[in-house]
Design a protein around this motif. Structure first.
Motif, short mmCIF file in Angstrom:
data_model
loop_
_atom_site.label_atom_id
_atom_site.label_comp_id
_atom_site.label_asym_id
_atom_site.label_seq_id
_atom_site.Cartn_x
_atom_site.Cartn_y
_atom_site.Cartn_z
N ARG A 115 2.04 1.48 -4.04
CA ARG A 115 2.79 0.45 -3.32
C ARG A 115 3.52 1.11 -2.15
O ARG A 115 4.05 2.21 -2.28
N THR A 272 -4.26 -7.45 -2.00
CA THR A 272 -3.01 -6.91 -1.47
C THR A 272 -1.81 -7.39 -2.27
O THR A 272 -0.67 -7.25 -1.82
N ASP A 273 -2.04 -7.97 -3.45
CA ASP A 273 -0.92 -8.36 -4.30
C ASP A 273 -0.13 -7.12 -4.72
O ASP A 273 -0.70 -6.08 -5.02
N ASP A 274 1.17 -7.26 -4.75
CA ASP A 274 2.05 -6.18 -5.21
C ASP A 274 1.78 -4.87 -4.48
O ASP A 274 1.81 -3.79 -5.07
N LEU A 275 1.53 -4.96 -3.19
CA LEU A 275 1.25 -3.77 -2.39
C LEU A 275 2.49 -3.31 -1.62
O LEU A 275 2.47 -2.26 -0.98
N LEU A 277 3.97 -5.02 0.91
CA LEU A 277 3.84 -5.34 2.33
C LEU A 277 5.12 -5.89 2.94
O LEU A 277 5.32 -5.83 4.16
N ASP A 284 2.64 -9.88 0.65
CA ASP A 284 1.67 -9.48 -0.35
C ASP A 284 0.67 -10.61 -0.60
O ASP A 284 1.04 -11.79 -0.66
#
Length: 475
Positions: A115, A272-275, A277, A284
């Protein structure tokens, strides 16, 4: 292991591997972060296993179409042998050899979920719940790819549908399979599971393979139906229910389909979930918007390469982007000139109008560049030339009763080919020549001098040029 690198790559699929490799070749110190298998989607759940499942059926059909070979065919596919061969191509979902490749290339590997937690900082949570903070001197490249979506159809999620991963890693072939979606995954899996003995239904909201020329979808529909597949076009799935005997699928036409399993093949979303961003002002779950050097717009140290940027969701285009991205990250790190003009070494210009693609359906489909509709919408004065492939001597030699079509889309004002489509057995062998013609903007007058070898299916190029018309001498 170190905690500071020139480049941190999140995602060790084929795209991430290539970004890292090019950056290392450019003199950078690189680490790659992966929470699944090194090698990614293509190696274990997409390109390699799906094509391994499809190849045996293709080979059998080819043999059956050639007298002499046909008489040697004494039975159907050996399903267990097909699955065993598929397992060989995935290394039975063991990434030891891929990890060895990273080590040999001089790329460090950190296992876990990465992350973004600050500018040029990635925090990795490993399987033991331990955190490790990595910092990048120059760049972070997000190469996390995409994943299959489950459409919001009543009852579908509760019915435990397959996604493409389940289909390509299958251990036993179901008696019957209903596929929701008429894109590449839906068509290829309909072909593969029909080869392997399942009774298949495919339900598509529109026509099949809508992003390609209509000649492709029409040919594939006809062939699938000839082989016993129930193809339902312009049909919406309204509900799915799983019971003791399998699934029941209801449609807006009032038809009901019963099957052992249901495959959702309706699209993909960014992984890109829980990345993290939000740290850089993004959201995300969203696709990453990038420039032609793959740098995320507005952030000078963050790159999004491959599926995650939603430019072209194809492995070969992701690797193409990765080569440009790895090289440009190294150049920017060293302060050397960046070649970011169209067709420069640090950009992915071909992503726009020169993308090649093969669909391993029955019949096979291959295309590059723009379809006739897309070209016209772009304001190009288009001429479309079609010619049958079956009349070419090489095709007749390849198999009896060969049927297929080639379509050439010409920009009349420039005299160049802007799109090519082939549909027929083994047409992928024709694609790279077409790709060179489109990318190189080879003028039709010059193409007359690119002599196709006889007797091969490549002679179709001569037939297309003859149908277009001979060049006239300059006054």
């Amino acid at each position: 292991m170190d905690t500071e690198y020139d480049l941190i790559v999140i995602g060790a699929g084929s795209t991430g591997e290539n970004v890292a490799d090019r950056a290392v070749q450019g003199g950078l110190k690189v680490v790659i972060v992966e929470d699944e298998l090194v090698g990614g989607e293509c190696s274990y759940w997409a390109c390699m296993p799906s094509k391994a499942l499809l190849r045996s059926g293709e080979a059998l059909r080819a043999a059956e179409a050639v007298p002499g070979a046909a008489e040697a065919v004494t039975g159907d596919l050996d399903v267990a042998a097909v699955l065993k061969r598929r397992d060989a191509f995935t290394s039975s979902w063991d990434d030891t050899s891929q990890v060895g490749w990273l080590e040999g290339a001089g790329i460090d590997l950190v296992r876990g979920r990465g992350r973004i937690t600050a500018v040029r900082e990635v925090t990795v949570l490993d399987t033991d719940g331990q955190e490790r903070v990595l910092r990048a001197r120059h760049a972070v490249a997000v190469c996390t790819g995409s994943e299959a979506t489950i459409p919001d159809i009543p009852g579908l999620r509760d019915a435990a549908p397959w996604t493409s991963r389940d289909a390509t890693s299958v251990k036993e072939i179901p008696d019957s399979l209903v596929i929701i979606g008429g894109g590449v995954v839906g068509v290829e899996m309909a072909t593969a599971f029909t080869d392997l003995g399942a009774r298949v239904t495919i339900i598509s909201r529109g026509r099949l393979l809508e992003t390609m020329e209509t000649i492709v979808g029409d040919a594939v529909v006809d062939r699938l139906r000839d082989r016993g597949v129930q193809v339902m076009l312009d049909t919406r799935t309204t509900s799915v229910t799983r019971g003791p005997a399998g699934v029941t699928v209801e449609t807006d036409t009032g038809e009901t389909v019963q099957a052992t399993e249901v495959l959702a093949a309706t699209g993909r979303r960014a992984r890109t979930d829980d990345l993290g961003l939000a740290v850089v002002g993004l959201t995300d779950g969203d696709w990453l918007e990038v420039d032609d050097t793959m740098r995320v717009k507005g952030i000078d140290w963050l790159y999004g390469v491959g599926d995650v940027n939603h430019r072209v969701l194809l492995t070969h285009q992701g690797k193409y982007q990765a080569r440009a991205a790895g090289d440009v990250i190294a150049s920017r790190a060293h302060g050397t000139p960046v070649d970011d003009a169209p067709w420069g070494i640090h950009v992915a210009t071909a992503d726009h109008d020169c993308v090649p693609q093969v669909v391993f359906s029955d019949p096979e489909a291959a295309s590059v560049g723009q379809t006739s509709d897309v070209a016209q919408q772009a304001g190009i004065r288009v001429r479309v030339v079609d010619t049958p492939l079956g009349g070419v001597a090489g095709a007749a030699l390849l198999m009896d009763g060969y049927e297929g079509t080639a379509r050439m889309v010409v920009d009349e004002d420039r005299g160049v080919v802007v799109g090519m489509t082939f549909v027929g057995p083994s047409v992928s062998d024709l694609l790279h020549a077409a790709t060179v013609a489109v990318v190189g903007e080879v003028h039709l007058d010059r193409l007359w001098h690119a002599v196709p070898s006889y007797p091969t299916v490549n002679e179709v190029w001569l037939r297309l040029l003859e149908a277009y018309g001979r060049p006239q001498p300059t006054p």
